[in-house]
Scaffold this active site. Structure first.
Site, PDB file in Angstrom:
ATOM      1  N   HIS C 104       0.831  -1.212   0.000  1.00  0.00           N
ATOM      2  CA  HIS C 104       0.000   0.000   0.000  1.00  0.00           C
ATOM      3  C   HIS C 104       0.867   1.265   0.000  1.00  0.00           C
ATOM      4  O   HIS C 104       0.602   2.219  -0.732  1.00  0.00           O
ATOM      5  CB  HIS C 104      -0.883   0.038   1.250  1.00  0.00           C
ATOM      6  CG  HIS C 104      -2.122  -0.792   1.152  1.00  0.00           C
ATOM      7  ND1 HIS C 104      -2.572  -1.351  -0.026  1.00  0.00           N
ATOM      8  CD2 HIS C 104      -3.045  -1.125   2.099  1.00  0.00           C
ATOM      9  CE1 HIS C 104      -3.707  -1.998   0.208  1.00  0.00           C
ATOM     10  NE2 HIS C 104      -4.017  -1.887   1.488  1.00  0.00           N
TER      11      HIS C 104
ATOM     12  N   TYR D  63      -5.877   2.880  11.508  1.00  0.00           N
ATOM     13  CA  TYR D  63      -6.110   1.970  10.388  1.00  0.00           C
ATOM     14  C   TYR D  63      -5.501   2.551   9.120  1.00  0.00           C
ATOM     15  O   TYR D  63      -5.415   3.776   8.965  1.00  0.00           O
ATOM     16  CB  TYR D  63      -7.611   1.750  10.185  1.00  0.00           C
ATOM     17  CG  TYR D  63      -8.267   0.900  11.247  1.00  0.00           C
ATOM     18  CD1 TYR D  63      -8.421  -0.480  11.052  1.00  0.00           C
ATOM     19  CD2 TYR D  63      -8.717   1.451  12.439  1.00  0.00           C
ATOM     20  CE1 TYR D  63      -9.019  -1.270  12.020  1.00  0.00           C
ATOM     21  CE2 TYR D  63      -9.319   0.665  13.417  1.00  0.00           C
ATOM     22  CZ  TYR D  63      -9.471  -0.695  13.205  1.00  0.00           C
ATOM     23  OH  TYR D  63     -10.067  -1.489  14.158  1.00  0.00           O
ATOM     24  N   GLU D  64      -5.127   1.680   8.198  1.00  0.00           N
ATOM     25  CA  GLU D  64      -4.443   2.143   6.988  1.00  0.00           C
ATOM     26  C   GLU D  64      -5.365   2.946   6.073  1.00  0.00           C
ATOM     27  O   GLU D  64      -4.901   3.593   5.139  1.00  0.00           O
ATOM     28  CB  GLU D  64      -3.819   0.962   6.230  1.00  0.00           C
ATOM     29  CG  GLU D  64      -4.812  -0.038   5.718  1.00  0.00           C
ATOM     30  CD  GLU D  64      -4.173  -1.381   5.350  1.00  0.00           C
ATOM     31  OE1 GLU D  64      -3.060  -1.679   5.814  1.00  0.00           O
ATOM     32  OE2 GLU D  64      -4.804  -2.133   4.601  1.00  0.00           O
ATOM     33  N   SER D  65      -6.659   2.935   6.365  1.00  0.00           N
ATOM     34  CA  SER D  65      -7.583   3.778   5.622  1.00  0.00           C
ATOM     35  C   SER D  65      -7.416   5.255   5.999  1.00  0.00           C
ATOM     36  O   SER D  65      -8.103   6.110   5.444  1.00  0.00           O
ATOM     37  CB  SER D  65      -9.017   3.340   5.886  1.00  0.00           C
ATOM     38  OG  SER D  65      -9.283   3.299   7.273  1.00  0.00           O
ATOM     39  N   GLY D  66      -6.538   5.563   6.934  1.00  0.00           N
ATOM     40  CA  GLY D  66      -6.264   6.955   7.275  1.00  0.00           C
ATOM     41  C   GLY D  66      -7.002   7.432   8.513  1.00  0.00           C
ATOM     42  O   GLY D  66      -6.995   8.619   8.819  1.00  0.00           O
TER      43      GLY D  66
END
Lengths: 270, 282, 282, 270
Positions: C104, D63-66
């Site tokens: 990512h 979380y990697e979604s920001g």
């Protein structure tokens, strides 16, 4: 018809405007509607806002403070005035405005001032006289100008003309025009086309198509090529028939004066 | 986790003689009150880092706090020169000032690299300018270069690398914090997030301390665990401004020209307006 | 300046056979309706670029639109495999699928480089992983490497460079646009700004077209002059969601497992639910 | 006293919990209050949210979604669920979450799952069997894991134990643990300390201080070291006296079950 009459009346009653006003009007006219314009503060900002208030309502003003599509009703004193943020389509961080917006070459025109400029359009806003570390005059420095000069599709410089500021060789290259001549921008990897016009309080200079040396191509009403040559520190070439630019229309003057109550002096580079 | 303390305590604990200090705020949200507290606490030998030194660093330089300035545009916006900055560079008053100068794009990317834990950032910039060779110019201070060429390993193209900035302390002003020290600001956001995230410590002055930070359009939130000290200093950006709280005091910027032009007028200003004043009263 | 057109027209004009297409949206705001329109218009030989292929690329891959996939995480979130993706990689059905895979962080930085007009980005990453040498592994497709070492010119440290992504077309879904084609989205923002700014052309489907975009907390605004086509497609993110308009259809994600596990069931789904359907009806 | 009584009652009436529940509880207990935790989806997310619901209310979930500081009241199915954004202290872009937040090493602990893991804690979530370009099983791939494994101050892996998943050598190194042993992380420039625990459905493995080989150091009630060795594909070392971990408390079980109505199966890596 009405416009024509007004124009004639304005011309008859000259001087109804200052040299700075003429310069700002000429700079505004260089912008087309719908363009995106990266705007430096001072004279460039006045000209860009005048264009938006007159013939180019869809001009997109971008300031290095991260305000994209700012629509100030009056001229901001600084590049980070609250009214720029409040009227913008988008406000982004300073790293983003340079990296995502300026650097990729998506801005049509960069509008810059200068303290010194040379015949290849290289700009100095760093030091004048003495040595770099011990200068006679310490200027503010680079700001956003080097990358505006490098990356906008084209650049317009707005600067008052004098033999002290229009020099054979700038004391310090802060922002690159055509470097030392043809081929230099490509060699340096500068993606934009470089300065297309220098708009002064006397007229307009444009690069010679072959040598890229800035040449006088336009004069304001009542200004002679000799006067322009006298106020240039290099041996200024003059095009065969310099265009005599129209003076400001009443509409232009009204718009300019209502923006600012006068033009801000570009003292930040002095 | 951020501690909420007085401005004097925050400056005392976070900023030490010799530190590299980044007081950021791009025209908007400039932390003047904190700058004045640094002057009051007579910090010395600071490396001052700021894209636009503005009046705040003109004042710190004139007060003799700085050894070095790292910057990209040192003017009084819309007004003219920063006379204390010029006097330091041109005449070494009150002391010599080493300078390291960049473009805005370069400075912004140096903060980005610092915030990202990288030693450098890449940009298109500086090619053909004398900024690139500032260390080699006559009478320069000859510090280590912070601008170097770098070659793309995929295309072979030459671009420019700039060295990361990693200040000891970042100082910013924000509209609000909550009682847990979470910080929120909005409007022109500048490089304040990057300044805080690239620094070892941070001081944030705020207009308000509130129970809960409700979301605002365009807001930037710095979680309390990224901030060292929060101090409640209403008006702490004056003569800069805090959108929604105060307006920019353009008259002050204009008036500064005369105060700063003259060493005696400036010194009088320092003694009358800074040394004796409580925090937040410039 | 963005043109407001039908989805069919936007896809017809913006996306051509053989294009590199980035349909982005990180779990949130995935442009499913646009993806289905691409299937309906029978585009072929696309290079599909997306951090999380998700169901949208499972569908495009299964429908035979793709020649190559550039991605970083190809699962059905919280459910399991993307069976059409697996079938293409494991059994070349309906056609062989070349893959180029990243983390990512690498993909996000490749978009950042593209949006920034740089040929590469720098990160700490990939060291010690087999991602670094994917081109050299048995039965790989041996495409040009997009991950290479790079040395810091200041510290000598070795970091990792990733090649910029410059898609022909970006496709995103947003909450709103105004009549001038300015686009606004909020909530989890993913890499959509970077996808649009790194692409030559762009298609944006929106829940609403409004007269004026009032600012919203956390919003991202893309000025109309950065967008090629806007299409009004309410519900165009289903089974993903548009915060404030629709909710994620988790049941659909779970049900997709059975539909996609079997070539016949998938083909039936295509013929029943995509080929005949008008835009926005998955 | 009341707590102790409840605990005893729970122990008497075993099995009142599943192996997955025990694993999730054990993983939650590894998190301390006030830590910042970069959370992968599936079992790691369940464990991190359980910790926040019990002993670590100040745990900061990223979380990697920001989404930074997300406080979901129930377990999200995906990493980008709306409730993560709506309950977060801050929502940032995906490039920013990796560049400004994960990469500089400001996150205390990374919480990862795995499809295959080897004795040095290297993780495979890419391909199993066959060749890379023609694998027997194509897994989802890297996602955020390689940089979580590289840059968090430490890493905890939560994964069900089997001889197929706990292998001598992973088929593909997606995320680096200790590489091939001592010194490798430093040599590779990985800034975090690496995996400190592998928490399974049988017990806990920790790296040997000298060899960095993962060693059985803890067992859940009723699980034998022999069973753990049998479900490991390498010759699993066992510490002299493996700790017998306490079973879940009723409070832990209640909190876990009310978060999810059961634990989500970590099927995304199968």
């Amino acid at each position: 018809m009405t416009d024509q009459v007004s124009l004639n009346r304005a011309e008859l009653s000259e001087p109804t405007y200052t040299a700075d006003e003429m310069m700002t009007v000429a700079a505004a006219r260089a912008l087309r509607d719908g363009m995106t314009c990266f705007v430096g503060i001072g004279l460039p900002s006045a000209a860009a806002n005048l264009a938006r208030a007159t013939h180019a309502p869809g001009l997109v003003l971008i300031y290095e403070s991260g305000t994209i599509g700012a629509k100030p009703a009056e001229l901001p004193l600084s590049i980070g005035d609250g009214l720029l943020a409040e009227t913008a389509d988008a406000v982004v961080s300073v790293p983003e405005i340079f990296n995502y917006w300026l650097q990729p070459g998506r801005i049509d025109v960069g509008f810059l001032g200068a303290a010194q400029i040379d015949k290849f359009g290289n700009i100095n806003t760093t030091v004048i006289g003495g040595d770099y570390g011990n200068p006679r005059v310490r200027l503010p420095g680079a700001g956003g100008a080097p990358e505006i000069a490098a990356s906008c599709r084209e650049v317009i410089v707005v600067v008052r003309q004098s033999s002290r500021s229009f020099v054979e060789r700038v004391d310090f290259i802060t922002s690159v025009g055509y470097g030392s001549g043809p081929g230099d921008r490509q060699r340096l990897g500068l993606t934009g086309a470089g300065p297309k016009k220098i708009i002064t309080d006397l007229g307009i200079l444009e690069p010679d198509p072959v040598t890229l040396e800035f040449t006088l191509t336009g004069l304001y009403p009542g200004v002679s090529a000799a006067a322009a040559r006298e106020r240039t520190g290099w041996d200024l070439a003059v095009t065969a028939e310099p265009e005599i630019m129209a003076g400001p229309t009443p509409a232009e003057l009204d718009a300019l004066r209502s923006l600012s109550g006068g033009i801000p002096a570009p003292r930040s580079h002095e | 986790m951020a501690e909420i303390v007085s401005l004097a305590e925050a400056v005392e604990k976070a900023i030490h003689d010799g530190d590299a200090v980044a007081m950021e705020g791009f025209t908007h949200l400039i932390p003047f009150a904190a700058g004045h507290e640094v002057i009051r606490q007579r910090r010395r030998h600071l490396t001052l880092i700021r894209m636009t030194p503005d009046l705040i660093y003109d004042q710190l330089i004139g007060a003799g706090c700085a050894r070095k300035l790292i910057f990209s545009w040192g003017g009084n916006p819309g007004v003219g020169s920063l006379h204390r900055f010029r006097d330091a560079v041109e005449h070494a008053w009150p002391t010599a000032l080493e300078i390291e100068e960049h473009s805005h794009a370069g400075m912004a990317n140096r903060y980005v690299a610092g915030a990202s834990g990288l030693p450098f950032a890449v940009l298109r910039g500086y090619n053909g300018t004398d900024l690139y060779r500032q260390e080699t110019l006559p009478a320069s201070h000859g510090t280590a270069p912070t601008i170097k060429p770098i070659t793309c390993p995929f295309t072979g193209e030459t671009l420019t690398a700039v060295a990361a900035i990693r200040p000891d302390v970042a100082v910013i002003h924000a509209q609000r914090a909550d009682r847990a020290g979470n910080v929120q600001f909005w409007g022109i956001a500048g490089v304040q997030k990057e300044a805080v995230l690239s620094s070892r410590r941070s001081v944030v002055t705020v207009e308000e301390v509130v129970d809960r930070l409700d979301p605002r359009p365009g807001d930037v939130v710095l979680p309390g665990w990224t901030v060292s000290y929060v101090a409640h200093v209403p008006g702490g950006a004056h003569p800069s401004y805090a959108l929604g709280y105060t307006v920019r005091d353009n008259d002050y910027y204009v008036a500064w020209d005369a105060i700063s032009r003259n060493r005696e007028a400036f010194t009088r200003w320092l003694h009358e307006r800074v040394y004796p004043a409580p925090a937040g009263q410039p």
